[in-house]
Motif scaffolding. Sequence first.
Motif, PDB file in Angstrom:
ATOM      1  N   LEU A   3       0.832  -1.204   0.000  1.00  0.00           N
ATOM      2  CA  LEU A   3       0.000   0.000   0.000  1.00  0.00           C
ATOM      3  C   LEU A   3       0.867   1.254   0.000  1.00  0.00           C
ATOM      4  O   LEU A   3       0.590   2.203  -0.744  1.00  0.00           O
ATOM      5  CB  LEU A   3      -0.930  -0.014   1.215  1.00  0.00           C
ATOM      6  N   LEU A   4       1.934   1.258   0.788  1.00  0.00           N
ATOM      7  CA  LEU A   4       2.857   2.393   0.802  1.00  0.00           C
ATOM      8  C   LEU A   4       3.519   2.593  -0.564  1.00  0.00           C
ATOM      9  O   LEU A   4       3.677   3.724  -1.015  1.00  0.00           O
ATOM     10  CB  LEU A   4       3.940   2.188   1.858  1.00  0.00           C
ATOM     11  N   VAL A   5       3.895   1.511  -1.215  1.00  0.00           N
ATOM     12  CA  VAL A   5       4.511   1.605  -2.543  1.00  0.00           C
ATOM     13  C   VAL A   5       3.526   2.228  -3.533  1.00  0.00           C
ATOM     14  O   VAL A   5       3.894   3.091  -4.333  1.00  0.00           O
ATOM     15  CB  VAL A   5       4.998   0.224  -3.040  1.00  0.00           C
ATOM     16  N   VAL A   6       2.263   1.817  -3.462  1.00  0.00           N
ATOM     17  CA  VAL A   6       1.250   2.388  -4.359  1.00  0.00           C
ATOM     18  C   VAL A   6       1.061   3.877  -4.079  1.00  0.00           C
ATOM     19  O   VAL A   6       1.016   4.689  -5.007  1.00  0.00           O
ATOM     20  CB  VAL A   6      -0.087   1.624  -4.223  1.00  0.00           C
ATOM     21  N   MET A  52       2.067   9.544  -5.643  1.00  0.00           N
ATOM     22  CA  MET A  52       2.543  10.861  -5.220  1.00  0.00           C
ATOM     23  C   MET A  52       3.720  11.346  -6.069  1.00  0.00           C
ATOM     24  O   MET A  52       3.982  12.546  -6.134  1.00  0.00           O
ATOM     25  CB  MET A  52       2.934  10.836  -3.750  1.00  0.00           C
ATOM     26  N   THR A  53       4.434  10.421  -6.694  1.00  0.00           N
ATOM     27  CA  THR A  53       5.589  10.795  -7.513  1.00  0.00           C
ATOM     28  C   THR A  53       5.324  10.552  -8.997  1.00  0.00           C
ATOM     29  O   THR A  53       6.243  10.275  -9.756  1.00  0.00           O
ATOM     30  CB  THR A  53       6.835  10.000  -7.073  1.00  0.00           C
ATOM     31  N   ALA A  54       4.070  10.653  -9.382  1.00  0.00           N
ATOM     32  CA  ALA A  54       3.672  10.470 -10.776  1.00  0.00           C
ATOM     33  C   ALA A  54       4.114   9.107 -11.309  1.00  0.00           C
ATOM     34  O   ALA A  54       4.623   8.989 -12.417  1.00  0.00           O
ATOM     35  CB  ALA A  54       4.194  11.599 -11.658  1.00  0.00           C
ATOM     36  N   ILE A  55       3.936   8.085 -10.509  1.00  0.00           N
ATOM     37  CA  ILE A  55       4.206   6.672 -10.807  1.00  0.00           C
ATOM     38  C   ILE A  55       5.691   6.340 -10.880  1.00  0.00           C
ATOM     39  O   ILE A  55       6.128   5.346 -10.349  1.00  0.00           O
ATOM     40  CB  ILE A  55       3.487   6.205 -12.100  1.00  0.00           C
ATOM     41  N   MET A  56       6.494   7.158 -11.489  1.00  0.00           N
ATOM     42  CA  MET A  56       7.887   6.802 -11.771  1.00  0.00           C
ATOM     43  C   MET A  56       8.735   6.598 -10.511  1.00  0.00           C
ATOM     44  O   MET A  56       9.558   5.689 -10.480  1.00  0.00           O
ATOM     45  CB  MET A  56       8.543   7.839 -12.683  1.00  0.00           C
ATOM     46  N   GLY A  57       8.556   7.399  -9.476  1.00  0.00           N
ATOM     47  CA  GLY A  57       9.376   7.268  -8.271  1.00  0.00           C
ATOM     48  C   GLY A  57       9.206   5.917  -7.598  1.00  0.00           C
ATOM     49  O   GLY A  57      10.178   5.252  -7.246  1.00  0.00           O
ATOM     50  N   VAL A  72       7.948   3.143  -8.978  1.00  0.00           N
ATOM     51  CA  VAL A  72       8.353   2.079  -9.896  1.00  0.00           C
ATOM     52  C   VAL A  72       9.871   1.951  -9.935  1.00  0.00           C
ATOM     53  O   VAL A  72      10.414   0.844  -9.850  1.00  0.00           O
ATOM     54  CB  VAL A  72       7.785   2.331 -11.315  1.00  0.00           C
ATOM     55  N   ILE A  73      10.552   3.062 -10.013  1.00  0.00           N
ATOM     56  CA  ILE A  73      12.022   3.036 -10.047  1.00  0.00           C
ATOM     57  C   ILE A  73      12.564   2.492  -8.724  1.00  0.00           C
ATOM     58  O   ILE A  73      13.479   1.658  -8.721  1.00  0.00           O
ATOM     59  CB  ILE A  73      12.589   4.428 -10.362  1.00  0.00           C
ATOM     60  N   ALA A  74      11.992   2.925  -7.593  1.00  0.00           N
ATOM     61  CA  ALA A  74      12.443   2.433  -6.289  1.00  0.00           C
ATOM     62  C   ALA A  74      12.236   0.922  -6.176  1.00  0.00           C
ATOM     63  O   ALA A  74      13.102   0.199  -5.669  1.00  0.00           O
ATOM     64  CB  ALA A  74      11.702   3.156  -5.171  1.00  0.00           C
ATOM     65  N   TYR A  75      11.100   0.431  -6.671  1.00  0.00           N
ATOM     66  CA  TYR A  75      10.825  -1.008  -6.618  1.00  0.00           C
ATOM     67  C   TYR A  75      11.823  -1.781  -7.479  1.00  0.00           C
ATOM     68  O   TYR A  75      12.368  -2.801  -7.046  1.00  0.00           O
ATOM     69  CB  TYR A  75       9.396  -1.300  -7.090  1.00  0.00           C
ATOM     70  N   ILE A  76      12.087  -1.306  -8.676  1.00  0.00           N
ATOM     71  CA  ILE A  76      13.018  -1.989  -9.579  1.00  0.00           C
ATOM     72  C   ILE A  76      14.431  -1.989  -9.003  1.00  0.00           C
ATOM     73  O   ILE A  76      15.133  -3.003  -9.058  1.00  0.00           O
ATOM     74  CB  ILE A  76      12.975  -1.353 -10.983  1.00  0.00           C
ATOM     75  N   VAL A  77      14.849  -0.871  -8.423  1.00  0.00           N
ATOM     76  CA  VAL A  77      16.178  -0.800  -7.807  1.00  0.00           C
ATOM     77  C   VAL A  77      16.262  -1.781  -6.631  1.00  0.00           C
ATOM     78  O   VAL A  77      17.241  -2.518  -6.495  1.00  0.00           O
ATOM     79  CB  VAL A  77      16.500   0.644  -7.358  1.00  0.00           C
ATOM     80  N   ALA A  78      15.229  -1.801  -5.783  1.00  0.00           N
ATOM     81  CA  ALA A  78      15.226  -2.731  -4.650  1.00  0.00           C
ATOM     82  C   ALA A  78      15.244  -4.172  -5.135  1.00  0.00           C
ATOM     83  O   ALA A  78      15.947  -5.022  -4.573  1.00  0.00           O
ATOM     84  CB  ALA A  78      13.995  -2.481  -3.777  1.00  0.00           C
ATOM     85  N   TRP A  79      14.513  -4.466  -6.198  1.00  0.00           N
ATOM     86  CA  TRP A  79      14.467  -5.813  -6.775  1.00  0.00           C
ATOM     87  C   TRP A  79      15.858  -6.229  -7.264  1.00  0.00           C
ATOM     88  O   TRP A  79      16.266  -7.369  -7.141  1.00  0.00           O
ATOM     89  CB  TRP A  79      13.461  -5.824  -7.907  1.00  0.00           C
ATOM     90  N   ALA A  80      16.595  -5.276  -7.823  1.00  0.00           N
ATOM     91  CA  ALA A  80      17.932  -5.561  -8.343  1.00  0.00           C
ATOM     92  C   ALA A  80      18.960  -5.687  -7.221  1.00  0.00           C
ATOM     93  O   ALA A  80      19.914  -6.457  -7.345  1.00  0.00           O
ATOM     94  CB  ALA A  80      18.351  -4.465  -9.317  1.00  0.00           C
ATOM     95  N   ILE A  81      18.783  -4.965  -6.122  1.00  0.00           N
ATOM     96  CA  ILE A  81      19.789  -4.933  -5.056  1.00  0.00           C
ATOM     97  C   ILE A  81      19.591  -6.047  -4.024  1.00  0.00           C
ATOM     98  O   ILE A  81      20.561  -6.649  -3.580  1.00  0.00           O
ATOM     99  CB  ILE A  81      19.754  -3.562  -4.338  1.00  0.00           C
ATOM    100  N   ILE A  82      18.353  -6.310  -3.641  1.00  0.00           N
ATOM    101  CA  ILE A  82      18.088  -7.280  -2.580  1.00  0.00           C
ATOM    102  C   ILE A  82      18.308  -8.699  -3.132  1.00  0.00           C
ATOM    103  O   ILE A  82      17.726  -9.065  -4.142  1.00  0.00           O
ATOM    104  CB  ILE A  82      16.648  -7.123  -2.035  1.00  0.00           C
ATOM    105  N   PRO A  83      19.141  -9.485  -2.455  1.00  0.00           N
ATOM    106  CA  PRO A  83      19.424 -10.833  -2.952  1.00  0.00           C
ATOM    107  C   PRO A  83      18.291 -11.817  -2.667  1.00  0.00           C
ATOM    108  O   PRO A  83      17.484 -11.602  -1.768  1.00  0.00           O
ATOM    109  CB  PRO A  83      20.690 -11.241  -2.171  1.00  0.00           C
ATOM    110  N   GLN A  84      18.257 -12.890  -3.443  1.00  0.00           N
ATOM    111  CA  GLN A  84      17.319 -13.963  -3.184  1.00  0.00           C
ATOM    112  C   GLN A  84      17.825 -14.769  -1.995  1.00  0.00           C
ATOM    113  O   GLN A  84      19.010 -14.814  -1.708  1.00  0.00           O
ATOM    114  CB  GLN A  84      17.182 -14.872  -4.393  1.00  0.00           C
ATOM    115  N   HIS A  85      16.888 -15.400  -1.300  1.00  0.00           N
ATOM    116  CA  HIS A  85      17.259 -16.205  -0.152  1.00  0.00           C
ATOM    117  C   HIS A  85      18.090 -17.399  -0.637  1.00  0.00           C
ATOM    118  O   HIS A  85      17.723 -18.064  -1.588  1.00  0.00           O
ATOM    119  CB  HIS A  85      16.003 -16.708   0.563  1.00  0.00           C
ATOM    120  N   PRO A  86      19.243 -17.639  -0.009  1.00  0.00           N
ATOM    121  CA  PRO A  86      20.106 -18.743  -0.456  1.00  0.00           C
ATOM    122  C   PRO A  86      19.418 -20.093  -0.261  1.00  0.00           C
ATOM    123  O   PRO A  86      18.732 -20.318   0.732  1.00  0.00           O
ATOM    124  CB  PRO A  86      21.346 -18.624   0.416  1.00  0.00           C
TER     125      PRO A  86
END
Length: 65
Positions: free
Chosen positions: A34-37, A42-47, A49-63
Amino acid sequence: MGKKIYLSDTNKKIGGVCGGLGEYLGIDPTLIRLLVVIISFMTAIMGGVIAYIVAWAIIPQHPKF
């Protein structure tokens, strides 16, 4: 050694970012989604979406053991 954040394998809708954050923080991932939505609108969608994609790229998968 401290607690580490990982993408969620069990509680994910797209990439597991919100599920992983929820597991790490001990709160319901629905609140994080809900916070992400809200942030996205509030940031015209892009903020959000970009934050989610960056987090997806940085956070590792569980070993897998």
